[in-house]
Design a protein around this motif. Structure first.
Motif, short mmCIF file in Angstrom:
data_model
loop_
_atom_site.label_atom_id
_atom_site.label_comp_id
_atom_site.label_asym_id
_atom_site.label_seq_id
_atom_site.Cartn_x
_atom_site.Cartn_y
_atom_site.Cartn_z
N CYS A 38 1.02 -0.90 -0.05
CA CYS A 38 0.00 -0.05 0.62
C CYS A 38 0.97 1.58 -0.28
CB CYS A 38 -0.84 0.23 0.97
SG CYS A 38 -1.97 -0.80 1.04
N ASN A 49 -5.63 3.28 0.91
CA ASN A 49 -4.35 3.35 1.13
C ASN A 49 -4.64 2.05 2.41
OD1 ASN A 49 -3.68 5.78 -1.16
ND2 ASN A 49 -2.40 6.29 1.22
N SER B 71 -4.32 -1.05 -3.87
CA SER B 71 -4.50 -1.37 -2.84
C SER B 71 -6.75 -1.14 -2.25
CB SER B 71 -4.79 0.12 -1.26
OG SER B 71 -4.11 0.32 -1.20
#
Lengths: 501, 98
Positions: A38, A49, B71
């Protein structure tokens, strides 16, 4: 909240010896987090994130960021530490909503770096050698926002909101050994130490090192003991003191608070304390208790780190010069007096001035702008000078415009204000606003003749050789030119014209 | 070998945030003692030639490239949350800790 009673600082130092210990957390500026891919970015939308690792999902497997290891070793080397032949990660177990895994991946008995030293110069010019106990790697926690109550602090909060973007960001925690003998300079030493750490990690390029963003955070341990007593006093740990000024104030406050208590025969409680910048005081946090039993054990999902000698030496070869050596070099290069140079260091402007000089400004001009006008503006706006929206290159451009005679000091300050207001680069602002010095003597002479004809008595005095009388004329001419004239040139012309007319 | 006392069991339960009755304290104390004793037999294997180890496979320096991977989205991240607000997980305020 009850107000602490404080002992007079000097009295406290007469009676007690101060011992401090500092823990500094440095957030690394790697592209990704410590154990997952991330992004490591400040200020993104919350929880964007994050991945199963950051959120502590069962079965998520960590994978070590090699760059973070490399940067941690660099920090260790810059602090003259030994680098561990084998370093290991460990789980530090505790329950708190800022870490969804219920443990922080950290290092315990096998930190990556240990046994270092760093020389720290305090404002008086005295140099202290601070011993580094260890520098270890760990991950940052998520960010909690406490909602409800009036202060945004945890006291009185109704609930908390968690953003895990920061969870897993690589951290290096640097821990000093107890520092003795700093006496009345302990607060300054604490601040100067953090400044040096910040300078080191910034010059290594391993951290953005912006304290206002929490890239560098300091916990200050303070204890005092009656002079002559061997046993160390009970210490308190003041958490997350996030500016150099606060560190200095917080350490001083704790010395005075503890001295008052001891003088009253009251024992110091070993506890975490919080620094409140607004009140200039610390307050009691939680006592050190059972909750501090972290049950560390080796992280089974990560294998040991065994940096080879070759790798360490390779990294050592890339280290920039040490802050103390760099300072000495820059002072000689810039030809600053001790006083001027100390002022620069203590105002935290070394990098800014270095960059400004590199961008072409003369050292003295760079110093004058940063420690003068820009420091004044930052101060009046109650900001850190680093927060001002001006770059060293822009300052160098303004200095160059003054140097070449295109701007007077007064006009330059005006341009500076425009740059800060976001109007663009100095050259553009000068062009757009027509701020350039009028070097056309024709326009000046017309204005001078006009003023002289309006003030015949002054004209007479100048002719008689009373040159101080010219001041009134110069002032009037400068006003007529709206400041866009070079005062020295106006003076020359006024005297010349007075004798010609 | 340290003894597993009722106090130690209560301490561990508090750390783990598990509520235990007095009967359970006594029960767990004897069970934990047995577990710890059994695990402790590995100590006998450690000698000058055989070191204590935390990993079964002799591996070191397994690193990942510092390259960003996708992500979760905010919605995905919060999809399992009991409660959320303004893109964040909502939890009860925990007092007396920092």
């Amino acid at each position: 909240m009850a107000k602490d009673q404080l002992m007079d600082y000097q009295k406290a130092l007469d009676a007690y010896e101060v011992v401090i210990g500092l823990e500094v957390h440095v957030e690394l500026n790697t592209n990704t987090k410590m154990f997952c891919g991330c992004a490591n970015v400040f200020g993104d939308e919350p929880n964007t994130n994050v991945c199963p690792n950051c959120l502590g999902f069962p079965g998520a497997m960590p994978a070590v960021n090699g760059k973070a290891i490399e940067n941690s070793i660099k920090i260790g080397l810059a602090l003259d530490c030994q680098i561990a032949a084998t370093g290991r990660f460990a789980r530090k177990n505790y329950f708190y909503p800022d870490l969804a895994k219920n443990f922080q991946t950290s290092q315990y008995d096998e930190p990556i770096a240990f046994e270092g030293t760093i020389d720290i110069e305090v404002p008086s010019g005295k140099v202290f050698t601070v011993a580094i106990e260890r520098a270890h790697m760990e991950e940052d926690a998520g960010k909690l926002t406490h909602v409800g109550g009036s202060t945004g602090r945890i006291q009185g909060a109704e609930f908390s909101l968690v953003d895990f973007n920061r969870a897993g960001v690589p951290l290096v925690e640097i821990v000093t050994k107890p520092i003795y003998g700093a006496g009345d300079e302990a607060p300054e030493l604490a601040a100067a130490y953090v400044r040096s750490i910040r300078e080191i990690v910034k010059n290594l390029g391993v951290s953005d090192a912006r304290m206002e963003r929490g890239n560098v955070r300091c916990d200050a341990n303070v204890s005092i003991r009656p002079k002559g007593q061997e046993k160390l006093g009970t210490r308190t740990e003041t958490k997350n003191v996030n500016s150099l000024r606060s560190i200095e104030r917080a350490v001083k406050y704790e010395i005075q608070r503890q001295a008052h208590l001891l003088s009253q025969g009251t024992a110091i409680i070993q506890e975490t304390r919080h620094w409140h910048e607004d009140r200039g005081a610390t307050s009691s946090g939680r006592p050190k208790s059972d909750a501090d039993d972290y049950r560390y054990f080796p992280e089974p999902d990560l294998v040991p780190i065994q940096p080879s000698k070759e790798w360490i030496e390779q990294l050592r070869a890339t280290l920039p010069e040490k802050p103390a050596i760099r300072r000495k070099r820059l002072q000689e290069l810039w030809v600053f007096s001790d006083l001027e140079f100390r002022d620069v260091v203590n105002s935290d402007l070394l990098d800014e001035i270095d960059d400004t000089v590199k961008a072409g400004a003369k050292p003295q001009a760079a110093r004058k702008w940063w420690t003068g006008e820009l420091a004044r503006i930052a101060n009046s706006e109650d900001k850190d000078i680093a927060e001002l929206s001006i770059t060293p290159t822009q300052v160098a451009q303004i200095a160059a415009l003054v140097e070449s005679g295109k701007l007077t000091d007064r006009l330059a300050r005006e341009v500076l204000t425009c740059v800060l207001a976001g109007e663009g680069n100095p050259e553009e602002i000068v062009a757009k606003r027509g701020l350039e010095v009028v070097s056309d003597d024709g326009a000046l002479l017309a204005a001078i003749d006009q003023v002289l004809s309006e003030q015949p008595d002054v004209l007479e005095k100048i002719r008689e050789g009373k040159l101080q009388a010219a001041g009134a004329v110069i002032g009037a001419v400068m006003k007529a030119m709206a400041g866009s004239a070079d005062a020295a040139r106006v003076r020359e012309l006024v005297i010349q014209r007075a004798n010609e007319l | 070998m340290s003894e597993i006392t009722p106090e130690l069991v209560r301490h561990l339960a508090a750390l783990a945030r598990i509520e235990v009755s007095e009967a359970e304290v006594a029960q767990f104390a004897s069970q934990l003692a047995l577990i710890v004793e059994s695990v402790a037999t590995v100590k006998a294997a450690v000698s000058d030639e055989i070191f204590a180890t935390s990993h079964p496979i002799p591996m070191a320096n397994v690193f990942r490239e510092d390259v960003v991977k996708p992500s979760l989205t905010q919605a995905q991240a919060l999809s399992g949350a009991a409660d959320s607000e303004s893109g964040r997980f909502k939890v009860s305020a925990i007092l007396d800790e920092d």
